[in-house]
Motif scaffolding. Structure first.
Motif, PDB file in Angstrom:
ATOM      1  N   ALA A  86       0.571  -1.039  -0.230  1.00 50.45           N
ATOM      2  CA  ALA A  86      -0.226   0.116   0.216  1.00 50.45           C
ATOM      3  C   ALA A  86       1.044   1.754  -0.333  1.00 50.45           C
ATOM      4  O   ALA A  86       0.310   2.012   0.104  1.00 50.45           O
ATOM      5  N   CYS A  87       2.663   0.870  -0.028  1.00 49.69           N
ATOM      6  CA  CYS A  87       2.653   2.021   0.130  1.00 49.69           C
ATOM      7  C   CYS A  87       3.854   2.347  -1.052  1.00 49.69           C
ATOM      8  O   CYS A  87       4.497   3.417  -2.155  1.00 49.69           O
ATOM      9  N   GLY A  88       3.264   1.265  -2.294  1.00 49.35           N
ATOM     10  CA  GLY A  88       4.683   0.972  -3.933  1.00 49.35           C
ATOM     11  C   GLY A  88       5.908   1.060  -3.555  1.00 49.35           C
ATOM     12  O   GLY A  88       6.664   0.679  -4.368  1.00 49.35           O
ATOM     13  N   HIS A  89       5.581   0.011  -2.514  1.00 53.42           N
ATOM     14  CA  HIS A  89       7.781  -0.463  -2.090  1.00 53.42           C
ATOM     15  C   HIS A  89       7.479  -1.564  -4.044  1.00 53.42           C
ATOM     16  O   HIS A  89       8.793  -1.720  -3.554  1.00 53.42           O
ATOM     17  N   ASP A  90       6.731  -1.771  -3.442  1.00 52.98           N
ATOM     18  CA  ASP A  90       6.573  -3.395  -5.004  1.00 52.98           C
ATOM     19  C   ASP A  90       7.351  -2.209  -6.613  1.00 52.98           C
ATOM     20  O   ASP A  90       7.784  -2.447  -7.293  1.00 52.98           O
ATOM     21  N   ALA A 146      12.166  -3.732   6.118  1.00 51.63           N
ATOM     22  CA  ALA A 146      11.611  -3.048   6.941  1.00 51.63           C
ATOM     23  C   ALA A 146      12.099  -1.280   6.880  1.00 51.63           C
ATOM     24  O   ALA A 146      12.246  -0.676   7.375  1.00 51.63           O
ATOM     25  N   GLU A 147      11.278  -0.428   5.641  1.00 54.12           N
ATOM     26  CA  GLU A 147      11.796   0.497   5.553  1.00 54.12           C
ATOM     27  C   GLU A 147      10.121   1.171   5.839  1.00 54.12           C
ATOM     28  O   GLU A 147      10.745   2.357   7.198  1.00 54.12           O
ATOM     29  N   GLU A 148       9.198   0.215   6.151  1.00 59.05           N
ATOM     30  CA  GLU A 148       7.661   0.896   7.450  1.00 59.05           C
ATOM     31  C   GLU A 148       7.983   0.981   8.797  1.00 59.05           C
ATOM     32  O   GLU A 148       7.912  -0.576   8.939  1.00 59.05           O
ATOM     33  N   GLY A 149       8.921   1.739   9.604  1.00 58.80           N
ATOM     34  CA  GLY A 149       9.234   0.711  11.385  1.00 58.80           C
ATOM     35  C   GLY A 149      10.158   0.178  11.498  1.00 58.80           C
ATOM     36  O   GLY A 149       9.968   0.068  12.469  1.00 58.80           O
ATOM     37  N   MET A 182      13.722   7.682  -3.874  1.00 62.24           N
ATOM     38  CA  MET A 182      12.700   7.787  -4.542  1.00 62.24           C
ATOM     39  C   MET A 182      11.569   7.312  -4.252  1.00 62.24           C
ATOM     40  O   MET A 182      11.820   5.923  -3.813  1.00 62.24           O
ATOM     41  N   HIS A 183      10.601   7.956  -4.183  1.00 58.59           N
ATOM     42  CA  HIS A 183       9.398   7.536  -3.999  1.00 58.59           C
ATOM     43  C   HIS A 183       8.499   7.951  -4.146  1.00 58.59           C
ATOM     44  O   HIS A 183       7.848   9.021  -4.996  1.00 58.59           O
ATOM     45  N   ASN A 184       6.914   7.604  -4.842  1.00 59.63           N
ATOM     46  CA  ASN A 184       6.465   7.762  -5.427  1.00 59.63           C
ATOM     47  C   ASN A 184       5.409   8.587  -4.722  1.00 59.63           C
ATOM     48  O   ASN A 184       5.150   8.177  -3.617  1.00 59.63           O
TER      49      ASN A 184
HETATM   50 NI    NI Z   1       6.245   4.066   2.018  1.00 61.74          NI
END
Ligand code: NI
Length: 388
Positions: free
Chosen positions: A103-107, A137-140, A164-166
Motif C-alpha cells: 500500500a506504499c508502492g514499494h513493489d 523494513a522501511e515501514e517502521g 525515490m518514492h512515488n
Molecule cells: Ni513508502
C-alpha cells in the motif's frame, strides 16, 4: 533520450515484476521471497556482484561501468516491504496474503530499480560503479539503518546515495524535489500516568489518572503552539489512550498515552523531546499524580544535499521537462535518511497520478510511472559518472 526509449521497451517486463511483488507482499525484515527474486534477477542481468543478507534481508547488486578512471560509486536505493493492511483494490493481482498489502508502492520502487539495473548492466555506459540497494523494513523497522550498520558505505565505497518514492497527486511521469528537508524526523513517546485508583463516587480519596491524562493531552498541544518558533514545523499527536479499567465507575490506577512527534530540524526535535517530558511530568505533579515519559528517537530528517538536489532535478527535467521544485516537505518519516546522513545525495518524488494516498487500502502503484522512475535511477548513474 535513449534511457527513456529502452524503458518503454522494458515496460511490460518491469510491470510483470511489479505485479508479482504486489501479489506477494511481505512485511518488515520478512521479505525473503521478494529479496530472493530480486537477487535472482540481478544475477540474470549479469551484475558483477550480488550479495544477499545485508541488513538481515537486504540485497546489493554491483554494476561496473565500461571504465573506472575516477573510482567513483553511486548508490541507488529502493525499499521492498509492504504494510499490514487489508487490500481493497479488487485488482486481479491483489495481495494473496490477507492482511498484508503493498500500500506504499514499494513493489513499484523495487521493480523500477530492477529495471534500471537491467539497463545499466546491458549498457554500462558510465565511468565508475553503480550499486543498487534493495532494503527491507522501511515501514517502521529501520532496514535502511540496518544496511548502513552492516557497512555498505565502506564495503562498496559509496560516494553518493539517491532514492525515490512515488507520490499520489503528482502527475504521472513528473517529479517533485527540494533542497534541505524532504521528510520529517519521526519520534515516538509513551507516557505512563500513575495516580491512585478507586471508586468513582469517591474522587477525593483517589488521584484521578484519567483527568491528569486529559490535562496532559491538552497541555502537550501548547508545545507546538507556544514553544516552537511559528516559522518552523512540528507535530505532536497523542494517538492512544489506554487504561486497565473498562468500568463506568472505577478511577483507574494507571493511564497510558502513546503518540508521535515530528520535526524538520535538530533544534526543534530537541525542543519537542524536552517539552513533552517537561509538560507531562509537571502537569502530573500539579495534579498530585506521576508521569513517566519514554521518548524514543526514530528516523532522522530526510535531508537533501543542495548540490545533489540540483543534479537529481537536472536528470528529472531531462525526463519530464519542467518539474516541481517548490514543493512542501512532508511530516512523514523515511529511513533513507540514514543513508543521506552518511553521504551526500537526494530523495525525489515520482508522480503516481490521481490515485488513493499511500497507506490507503485502495491505493495502487501506477505502472505508468515506471519509465520515468527507472529512467531517473539509471540517469543518475550516467549523469554523475559520465562515460570517459
Ligand atoms: Ni513508502
Amino acid at each position: 533520450m535513449p534511457v527513456k526509449n529502452r524503458f518503454a521497451e522494458l515496460l511490460p517486463e518491469i510491470t510483470a515484476w511489479r505485479r508479482d511483488f504486489h501479489e506477494h507482499p511481505e512485511l518488515l525484515y520478512d521479505v525473503h521471497r521478494t529479496a530472493g527474486r530480486v537477487a535472482d534477477l540481478l544475477r540474470e542481468f549479469g551484475c558483477d556482484e550480488v550479495v544477499e543478507g545485508i541488513g538481515q534481508t537486504g540485497v546489493i547488486g554491483v554494476i561496473k561501468g565500461k571504465t573506472n578512471t575516477r573510482d567513483r560509486t553511486i548508490g541507488l536505493r529502493a525499499d521492498m516491504d509492504a504494510l499490514p493492511i487489508i487490500e481493497q483494490t479488487g485488482l486481479d493481482y491483489a495481495s494473496k496474503t490477507p492482511g498484508k498489502m503493498h500500500a506504499c508502492g514499494h513493489d513499484g520502487h523495487t521493480a523500477m530499480l530492477l529495471g534500471a539495473a537491467k539497463y545499466l548492466a546491458e549498457t554500462r555506459n558510465f565511468d565508475g560503479t553503480a550499486v543498487v540497494i534493495f532494503q527491507p523494513a522501511e515501514e517502521g523497522g529501520a532496514g535502511g539503518e540496518a544496511m548502513i550498520k552492516d557497512g555498505i558505505v565502506d564495503r562498496w565505497g559509496i560516494d553518493e546515495f539517491y532514492g525515490m518514492h512515488n507520490m499520489p497527486g503528482i502527475p504521472v511521469g513528473s517529479f517533485a524535489i527540494k533542497p534541505g528537508p524532504m521528510m520529517a524526523a519521526a519520534d515516538q513517546f509513551d507516557i505512563t500516568v500513575t495516580g491512585k485508583g478507586g471508586h468513582a463516587a469517591k474522587p477525593h480519596e483517589c488521584i484521578d489518572t484519567t483527568l491528569t491524562a486529559a490535562q496532559i493531552i491538552v497541555a502537550l498541544q501548547s508545545i507546538v503552539s507556544r514553544n516552537i518558533d511559528p516559522l518552523k514545523n512540528a507535530v505532536v499527536s497523542v494517538c492512544t489512550v489506554a487504561t486497565d479499567s473498562t468500568a463506568h465507575n472505577v478511577i483507574p490506577q494507571v493511564v497510558k498515552l502513546k503518540g508521535t512527534a515530528r520535526s524538520l530540524d535538530p533544534a526543534v526535535r530537541a525542543q519537542l523531546e524536552e517539552g513533552i517530558k517537561r509538560v507531562a511530568t509537571n502537569m502530573a505533579t500539579a495534579m498530585g499524580a506521576r508521569a513517566d515519559v519514554q521518548y524514543d528517537r526514530g528516523y532522522p530528517v530526510t535531508m537533501n544535499n543542495d548540490a545533489a538536489t540540483e543534479w537529481a532535478a537536472d536528470v528529472a527535467r531531462s525526463i519530464a521537462g519542467d518539474i516541481d521544485m517548490d514543493m512542501q516537505p512532508m511530516m512523514g518519516g523515511e529511513d533513507f535518511s540514514y543513508m543521506l546522513n552518511e553521504r551526500p545525495g537526494a530523495y525525489i518524488w515520482v508522480g503516481n497520478g490521481d490515485t488513493a494516498m499511500v497507506h490507503h487500502p485502495a491505493y495502487n502503484f501506477n505502472d505508468d510511472a515506471i519509465p520515468a522512475g527507472s529512467s531517473w535511477y539509471a540517469g543518475m548513474v550516467e549523469a554523475r559518472l559520465p562515460a570517459a
